[in-house]
Design a protein around this motif. Sequence first.
Motif, PDB file in Angstrom:
ATOM      1  N   CYS A 374       0.844  -1.201   0.000  1.00 11.68           N
ATOM      2  CA  CYS A 374       0.000   0.000   0.000  1.00 11.68           C
ATOM      3  C   CYS A 374       0.883   1.257   0.000  1.00 11.68           C
ATOM      4  O   CYS A 374       1.729   1.454   0.868  1.00 11.68           O
ATOM      5  CB  CYS A 374      -0.917   0.006   1.220  1.00 11.68           C
ATOM      6  SG  CYS A 374      -1.797   1.555   1.454  1.00 11.68           S
ATOM      7  N   ARG A 375       0.693   2.108  -0.976  1.00 12.24           N
ATOM      8  CA  ARG A 375       1.556   3.286  -1.144  1.00 12.24           C
ATOM      9  C   ARG A 375       1.456   4.243   0.043  1.00 12.24           C
ATOM     10  O   ARG A 375       2.432   4.815   0.500  1.00 12.24           O
ATOM     11  CB  ARG A 375       1.168   4.068  -2.401  1.00 12.24           C
ATOM     12  CG  ARG A 375       1.060   3.241  -3.639  1.00 12.24           C
ATOM     13  CD  ARG A 375       2.411   2.811  -4.118  1.00 12.24           C
ATOM     14  NE  ARG A 375       2.285   1.941  -5.278  1.00 12.24           N
ATOM     15  CZ  ARG A 375       3.287   1.231  -5.759  1.00 12.24           C
ATOM     16  NH1 ARG A 375       4.479   1.270  -5.211  1.00 12.24           N
ATOM     17  NH2 ARG A 375       3.097   0.467  -6.802  1.00 12.24           N
ATOM     18  N   CYS A 391      -5.387   1.408   2.233  1.00 11.38           N
ATOM     19  CA  CYS A 391      -5.949   2.761   2.174  1.00 11.38           C
ATOM     20  C   CYS A 391      -7.129   2.813   1.225  1.00 11.38           C
ATOM     21  O   CYS A 391      -7.960   3.702   1.310  1.00 11.38           O
ATOM     22  CB  CYS A 391      -4.881   3.775   1.761  1.00 11.38           C
ATOM     23  SG  CYS A 391      -4.531   3.773  -0.008  1.00 11.38           S
ATOM     24  N   GLY A 392      -7.168   1.889   0.277  1.00 14.72           N
ATOM     25  CA  GLY A 392      -8.323   1.825  -0.609  1.00 14.72           C
ATOM     26  C   GLY A 392      -8.212   2.683  -1.848  1.00 14.72           C
ATOM     27  O   GLY A 392      -8.957   2.472  -2.790  1.00 14.72           O
ATOM     28  N   CYS A 394      -4.985   3.524  -3.572  1.00 10.90           N
ATOM     29  CA  CYS A 394      -3.704   3.559  -4.253  1.00 10.90           C
ATOM     30  C   CYS A 394      -3.730   2.380  -5.226  1.00 10.90           C
ATOM     31  O   CYS A 394      -4.621   1.534  -5.142  1.00 10.90           O
ATOM     32  CB  CYS A 394      -2.549   3.447  -3.259  1.00 10.90           C
ATOM     33  SG  CYS A 394      -2.341   1.829  -2.521  1.00 10.90           S
ATOM     34  N   CYS A 397      -3.756  -1.108  -3.459  1.00 12.39           N
ATOM     35  CA  CYS A 397      -5.006  -1.489  -2.805  1.00 12.39           C
ATOM     36  C   CYS A 397      -6.104  -1.759  -3.828  1.00 12.39           C
ATOM     37  O   CYS A 397      -6.929  -2.646  -3.654  1.00 12.39           O
ATOM     38  CB  CYS A 397      -5.470  -0.390  -1.855  1.00 12.39           C
ATOM     39  SG  CYS A 397      -4.459  -0.267  -0.383  1.00 12.39           S
TER      40      CYS A 397
HETATM   41 ZN    ZN Z   1      -3.260   1.746  -0.373  1.00 12.55          ZN
END
Ligand code: ZN
Length: 712
Positions: A374-375, A391-392, A394, A397
Motif C-alpha cells: 500500500c503506497r 488505504c483503498g 492507491c 489497494c
Molecule cells: Zn493503499
Amino acid sequence: MSLSRAKAALKQYFGYDTFRPLQADIIRTVYEGRDALVLMPTGGGKSLCYQVPAITMDGTTVVLSPLIALMKDQVEGLSANGVPAAFLNSTLNAEQVRNVEDALLAGYIKLLYVSPEKLVSQSFQPLLKRLKISLFAIDEAHCISAWGHDFRPEYTQLRFLKEQFPQVPILALTATADKLTRKDIIAQLNLPDPQVFISSFDRPNISLQVRPGQRRFEQIIDFLKQHQRQSGIIYCLSRRSCEELSAKLNAKGFKTSFYHADLPARQRNQVQEDFINDKIPVICATIAFGMGIDKSNVRFVIHYNLPRNLESYYQEIGRAGRDGLPSSALLFFSYSDVQTYRQMFEEGDGNDEQKQLKIAKLERMFQFAEAPVCRRQTVLQYFGEPHDGKCGHCDVCENPPRRFDGTTAAQKALSALLRAQENVGMQLLVDILRGSRRQEILESGFDKIKTYGAGKEYSYDVWMFLLSQMLHQGLLEIAYDDFSHLRVTETGKKVLFENKQVVLAMPPEKAAAKPQAQPLEKNKAQLFRDELFDALVMLRRSIAQKQGIPPYLVFSDATLSEMAEKRPLADADMMRISGVGERKLQLYGDAFMDVVRKFVMDKSGEGTTLSGSSYLQTWEMFKQGNSVETIAEKRRMSPLTITGHLAIMYEKGELVEIRSWVRPEQMDIIQGALSLFGEPYELKEIYEHFEHKFSYTQIQFSIADFRKRRKK
Ligand code: ZN
Ligand code: ADP
C-alpha cells in the motif's frame, strides 16, 4: 476570548461550518496567549489557525512569509472575504508603503504580511513598536533551520520577537519539519514552553498511482483524456524534457505549456499566471514550479521521472487537491532515472557522507515505487506515522498483486546469473532466461549455458518485475562499481542451494483490462451536476478576469461542486454552502444563483424535474395559471410553503405583482419593524409582534420586498 467567537468568524468570513482537526485547539492556545508550533501537511489548513485569531482578537496579527507571490495571494484572498489585510515587501513603492502604514496606525489592518527582510530591518522596528500586535505568525517556519532545504538567514534573527514582545504569542507553522528542525525552530524563536501540534500527514483525497515507465507518453495521453479541462502539473527531470513533452502533448491537441529555470523571468511569470488563472490547464515543469503557488484546484500531479526522494515526492504531490476534492498523483519510474540521479549525486557537491545519504534516500524512493505494498502506508511510515495499509485508493489497494511461490523462478534466475559468471545486468539476464537470440548473447556464448531459455514462461516485463522484487528481498544486488552487473547475495545462495522459499508477486493486471465506468452509465444526476459545475466554472472565470484575481479566490472548486450538487436558489441556501461567507454572498451570490436558476429552468423545460428546484416547480405551475391553493394541493405542500416560494421568486425579480397578497401601506408598517429582528427573520416572531394583525403571507412578501430593495 471564547471559541464560539472563532466559530462565528469561521462561518461569517470563510463560510465554513466546522474546524478541521487541531484547528480549534491551536486557536484556543493562541487565545490563551501561549506559543505554539504547528506541523500540518500542505493543504491541511494552517492559514486559518492564525487568520481566525487575527480577525477575532484586538489589534493586528503580523504574519512572516518568505514567498512574496504568496503574500499577495493571501491578502487578495482575505480581502475577497472582507478581512482587512495588507502586505509590506520590496514590491511596493514608497507611496503604497505609506498607505499601508497609515492604515496600520489607524488600526484598520487585521493581518499584516511581511517579508523576512522587512521584519528584521532596523527601519521597520519603530512602526512595529507603535502597533498593537495580537499575534506573530511565522509561516514556513522550517526556513529557520540550516538543516532544511529552504534556509533563510533572516529567520535566524527572530529571537528578538520574544525578547521585545514577551506578551505576544508566537505561532510557528510548517509542512515539513523533522525532529531536528522542530527543535531548531523552538530554539531559534526562543519559545520557552510552546505547545506542539502535529497533524496527520495523510492526504486522503489524493489517490496514489505508481507505474513502470514504459510507454509513458501513451499512458499520459490516456490519463489526460480522462482529466479533460482539469489543472495539473507534469514534473520532468530535465529542462529539455519539459519542453519536448509539452510540444508533443500540444501536437496531440492538449493545451500545455512548460516551465523551468532557464526561461527568462517574464516568461516564467506568464506561465505561472496562465496556470493560476486556469488559462493553461497543464504545465510540464521542473520541480522549481509550484513552490510559490497556492492554487487550490490542482487536480493532478504526474511525475514523468522518479523524484529524488520520498520527501520531494510527497511535497510535490501535495500541490494537488488543496481544496480537499479528489485528486490524483501518478508516478512513472524506471531504473534509468535512478542511474541518472546517481551520476548527478556522485558528480555533484557535498562530501562523501552527504552523497551516501542522497543515494540511500534515492534507493528508498525506488523501493517505494517497486514494492507491491500500500503506497500510503509506505510513505506515511517513512514519515514516522503508522498506517495499517489498505488505504483503498492507491494502485496496490485497488489492484492487489497476485502472490505465488516464486522459489523455482528465483532459482532459475540465480542459477543463470551464476552460470553467466555474474557478468550481466538485469536486461541481459532476462534475455538469457527468455532465450533471446540477440547478437550480444550469441557472441558471449550465453546461449550455451544450461539455463539459457529456461524462463520462457514469463514475458520480459514480468521478469523485470520479478527481478526487482528479488533485489528488494536481498537475493540479488547491483555492483554499481562494475557496470551495474548483478551479484548473487548470501541469501540468494540459500535459495539456490538450500531451497529457501521465496514469495513473489505477479505484476498487477493492466488497468485497461479493468472495466472502466462508461460515461453512458453515469447517472443522470451526475451528468446534471457536471454540466452545472462547468457553467459555474465559466462564471467564476469571467468574474475573476473582471476583478483581476485568480479564479480560485472567487470560490474554490469544492464550493462550486457543492453548489452544483445542492443548487441553491435563495440566500439562505447559498449561505449553507461551504466556502460562502457573508462577503462573498453579497458580492457573488446573485450571479451564481442566476446561473443555477437558468440551468434548473432549462432542465425543467426538457421535461425533467430536479430535486432542489422546488421553488421553480411552484413557479412554473403558478405561471401556468394555477392558484396557490391548487399548487399546494397538487404538490402536497402547505399554502404557506407555496407563498414562500413565490416570495423568493419576487425577490429574484421574476414575479412582479404581489398586491393581491399585501398592500404597500401594510408593507411599510411591517418593514418598519424588521430592524427590531434582523436576519434570518423568524416569521412567527414578527407575527406575534403585531399580535396577529398581519398574515404570515403578508409578512413573507414584506420581507422579500425589503431584501430586494436593500440589494439595490
Ligand atoms: Zn493503499
Ligand atoms: P495550508 O496553508 O496548510 O497549505 P490552507 O490554509 O491554504 O492550507 O488551506 C487549504 C484549503 O483548505 C483552503 O482552501 C482552505 O480554505 C480550506 N480550509 C481550511 N480550513 C478549513 C475548514 N475548517 N473547513 C473547510 N475548509 C477549510
